[in-house]
Design a protein around this motif. Structure first.
Motif, short mmCIF file in Angstrom:
data_model
loop_
_atom_site.label_atom_id
_atom_site.label_comp_id
_atom_site.label_asym_id
_atom_site.label_seq_id
_atom_site.Cartn_x
_atom_site.Cartn_y
_atom_site.Cartn_z
N HIS A 24 0.85 -1.19 0.00
CA HIS A 24 0.00 0.00 0.00
C HIS A 24 0.89 1.25 0.00
CE1 HIS A 24 -2.82 3.08 1.32
NE2 HIS A 24 -3.81 2.25 0.99
N PRO A 25 0.61 2.23 -0.83
CA PRO A 25 1.51 3.39 -0.97
C PRO A 25 1.71 4.21 0.29
CG PRO A 25 -0.56 3.75 -2.15
CD PRO A 25 -0.53 2.31 -1.76
N ALA A 26 0.76 4.14 1.25
CA ALA A 26 0.90 4.94 2.46
C ALA A 26 1.64 4.22 3.57
CB ALA A 26 -0.49 5.36 2.97
N VAL A 27 1.93 2.93 3.40
CA VAL A 27 2.55 2.14 4.47
C VAL A 27 4.06 2.10 4.27
CG1 VAL A 27 2.71 -0.14 5.55
CG2 VAL A 27 0.49 0.73 4.80
N TYR A 28 4.77 2.70 5.20
CA TYR A 28 6.24 2.66 5.17
C TYR A 28 6.75 1.36 5.76
CZ TYR A 28 11.09 4.08 5.89
OH TYR A 28 12.46 4.14 5.88
N ASP A 29 6.19 0.96 6.91
CA ASP A 29 6.59 -0.29 7.57
C ASP A 29 5.42 -0.74 8.43
OD1 ASP A 29 8.10 -2.47 8.27
OD2 ASP A 29 9.56 -1.37 9.48
N THR A 30 5.37 -2.03 8.71
CA THR A 30 4.27 -2.54 9.53
C THR A 30 4.64 -3.85 10.18
OG1 THR A 30 1.92 -3.18 9.51
CG2 THR A 30 3.23 -3.76 7.58
N GLN A 47 3.64 2.21 10.46
CA GLN A 47 4.39 3.46 10.33
C GLN A 47 4.07 4.03 8.95
OE1 GLN A 47 8.65 3.07 10.83
NE2 GLN A 47 9.07 5.06 9.92
N VAL A 48 3.51 5.23 8.92
CA VAL A 48 3.06 5.83 7.67
C VAL A 48 4.25 6.46 6.93
CG1 VAL A 48 1.53 7.56 6.64
CG2 VAL A 48 0.78 6.24 8.62
N ARG A 49 4.22 6.33 5.62
CA ARG A 49 5.27 6.93 4.79
C ARG A 49 5.20 8.46 4.89
NH1 ARG A 49 8.11 4.58 1.15
NH2 ARG A 49 6.68 2.80 1.10
N ASP A 50 6.37 9.11 4.98
CA ASP A 50 6.44 10.56 5.05
C ASP A 50 5.72 11.17 3.85
OD1 ASP A 50 7.88 10.44 7.36
OD2 ASP A 50 9.83 10.79 6.43
N GLY A 51 4.89 12.18 4.16
CA GLY A 51 4.20 12.88 3.09
C GLY A 51 2.89 12.25 2.67
N GLU A 52 2.57 11.08 3.19
CA GLU A 52 1.32 10.41 2.86
C GLU A 52 0.32 10.58 4.00
OE1 GLU A 52 0.38 8.83 0.15
OE2 GLU A 52 2.29 8.88 -0.95
N PRO A 53 -0.97 10.73 3.68
CA PRO A 53 -1.98 10.80 4.75
C PRO A 53 -2.16 9.44 5.40
CG PRO A 53 -3.04 10.73 2.59
CD PRO A 53 -1.56 10.86 2.33
N GLU A 54 -2.58 9.43 6.66
CA GLU A 54 -2.83 8.17 7.34
C GLU A 54 -3.97 7.42 6.65
OE1 GLU A 54 -3.62 8.82 11.44
OE2 GLU A 54 -1.51 9.18 11.96
N PRO A 92 5.11 6.19 15.34
CA PRO A 92 6.10 7.01 14.62
C PRO A 92 7.15 6.15 13.92
CG PRO A 92 5.77 7.81 16.86
CD PRO A 92 5.10 6.49 16.79
N GLU A 93 7.50 5.01 14.54
CA GLU A 93 8.54 4.16 13.95
C GLU A 93 8.33 2.72 14.42
OE1 GLU A 93 13.43 3.88 13.60
OE2 GLU A 93 12.50 5.27 15.01
#
Length: 543
Positions: free
Chosen positions: A457-463, A482-489, A516-517
């Motif tokens: 998913h484009p908004a998911v940085y890590d999970t 953890q949401v990707r920087d610049g993407e809405p939750e 946050p991380e």
């Protein structure tokens, strides 16, 4: 001639003495130079009374000295002990004591921590300091500077009657309790992790000179860059097995995406070794931010082991580096090499049902009675490996008995806790770690499968995906994201809809917690206890 680690290294030195062996930071050493400096440290340690079976710690971030120290310790038939540079005092005190350290090679910056815990390790009596940018006084712990220790000792090889029964030990784990020392015989770890079995053909090395002869016959070395910290087994064996074949090993002192790509370009790296998403992600982002900065034409293999490497990240890397191969190797510090899959661009679609790999030599799937499951039954069992396996866990007979088991036919296996399925074509599908398996309404859900889907998913940085208590189902799936920087939750409904395209409905997250991380170890291994506790608290608070 056998498979002692020091002997295998020295045979490579004799085969290609003038070939570049090690590059790290501002240091570059040929095989002959690396051998000579390792001999100096080895002879210094012998002069201090250390030798066969002694446990000598190495405590520092990546450096040429770290690697030289490991080789030197093997040369005197002692046992190098890896120490996590992120440990705080309580963890260090535990490890120093549990590992029965008698000497320590350490970076200068850690003198404060060492001084604080040294009284809790009364057997620890000698310190060799690797210099760095810090200014701490080595006299506080009576440390000898690396330069003084090596300059005053002979560069000739110590003459010792080494054997294949000499020991290698690596401390592993720590996210589910204190780390465990995995004890291997040299011959066994060579065949399990050190290149004794060809990963592509499953053929075994048949004699102790075979790899040195291969080194002498090769016109030029391969160049491997090991991105993980040397305290991690993936980096140690990524280096040693390349040394044995006369190849060049590269490290960067501290990991960053930019530092790795700088080194790939400068050192003409052909193979890059990483540990899953934790390293693949910053590497990918550095390339995406600087698409024309580096000449990476020398690179043709990116190899990952020890942690999940999600399909979505592989696809992003293939868009940036379309001509490379990605090798996903499945293994562990106690389990050795269990299998691998080689992928090129277009072969990494997100799939449900786990990761399927070509089985490594001696890898099997066992039923509950420890009998190998035949291919094609569809039954889920436990991934295991026979053949060359560890002696056990250091000073932990209970855990040793649980992990290293003997089957009814007398075969001894290592069963590290992963569930798997033996497919009809002989491949093995890895499903996930049983200790973090979620049971929802009687259905088993392996977090790694759901995590791989969510990461696309484009908004998911890590999970991390964990189970939380549920009155109806026993447990429900919760995604800690953890949401990707610049993407809405993303909303829970958005992630659930995305997941439903790839996994069964019962595997879809029913709860969502943002952080946050995501907490992971330096090697990228997930901290599931942390995620589970956090998720339970958050879900309970919302109830």
């Amino acid at each position: 001639m056998g498979f002692n680690i020091a002997d295998l290294f020295e045979r490579a030195v004799d085969a290609v003495p003038d070939r570049m062996a090690l590059v790290c930071g501002d240091r570059s050493l040929t095989f002959a130079e690396l051998d000579a400096e390792a001999n100096q440290l080895a002879n210094h340690l012998l002069e201090q009374g250390f030798g066969v079976g002694d446990h000598i710690g190495i405590y520092g971030q990546n450096s040429a000295e770290w690697m030289i120290a490991m080789v030197a310790i093997f040369k005197i038939r002692a046992v190098p002990i890896n120490i996590n540079f992120r440990y705080v005092e309580d963890e260090l005190a535990y490890l120093f004591d549990n590992a029965d350290l008698v000497a320590l090679v350490h970076s200068r910056e850690y003198i404060d921590r060492i001084e604080a815990v040294r009284e809790k390790a009364p057997a620890l009596r000698h310190f060799v300091m690797i210099d760095d940018d810090s200014d701490l006084d080595p006299a506080r712990i009576g440390a000898v500077a690396w330069e003084d220790a090596t300059a005053s000792a002979s560069a000739e090889r110590p003459v010792l009657p080494r054997t294949d029964d000499d020991l290698y030990m690596i401390y592993t784990g720590g996210t589910t309790g204190m780390p465990k020392g995995v004890v291997w015989r040299h011959e066994d770890v060579f065949y399990a992790l050190g290149g004794g079995v060809d990963a592509y053909t499953n053929e075994r090395v048949t004699h102790g000179m075979q790899l040195a002869e291969k080194a002498a016959a090769s016109p030029a070395p391969m160049v491997t860059l090991n991105a993980p910290p040397l305290m991690h087994g993936a980096a140690q064996w990524g280096a040693l097995r390349f040394f044995f074949e006369g190849n060049t090993v590269v490290f960067v002192p501290k990991f960053s995406g930019e530092a790795i790509w700088d080194s790939v370009e400068k050192d003409k790296v052909t193979t890059l070794v990483i540990t899953g998403d934790a390293m693949a992600r910053p590497l990918t982002e550095a390339l995406e931010a600087n698409p024309d900065r580096w000449d990476l034409s020398s690179l043709f293999v990116l190899s990952s082991s020890a942690a999940i490497f999600s399909p979505s990240l592989k696809d992003r890397l293939f868009e940036l580096l379309p001509n490379i191969m990605i090798v996903d190797a499945i293994g562990s510090s106690e389990g050795g090499m269990n299998g691998m899959v080689v992928q090129t661009k277009g072969e990494t679609l997100v799939q449900s049902g786990g990761v399927t790999v070509r089985a490594g030599r001696d890898a099997v799937v066992l039923d509950d009675e420890l009998n190998p499951l035949p291919p094609g039954t569809g039954v889920i069992g436990k991934l295991a490996r026979g053949g060359n396996i560890p002696v056990g866990y250091y000073k932990d007979p209970k855990k040793t008995a649980e992990t290293f088991v003997t089957a009814p036919d007398g075969t001894r296996y290592v069963v590290a806790g992963d569930f798997a399925r033996h497919e009809e074509d002989g491949t093995i599908t890895l499903l996930g770690r049983g200790s973090v398996c979620i049971n929802s309404g009687g259905e088993k859900i392996f977090p790694e499968e759901v995590e791989g889907v969510l990461k696309a998913h484009p908004a998911v940085y890590d999970t991390l995906v964990v189970g939380v208590p549920d009155e109806r189902w026993g447990q429900a799936v919760c995604a800690v994201v953890q949401v990707r920087d610049g993407e809405p939750e993303p909303t829970l409904d958005e992630l659930a809809e995305h997941a439903r395209n790839h996994v069964a409905r019962y595997k879809v997250p029913r709860h969502l917690v943002f952080v946050p991380e995501i907490q992971r170890s330096p090697s990228g291994k997930p901290d599931y206890p942390w995620a589970t506790a956090l998720a339970k608290d958050a879900v309970t608070a919302d109830a």
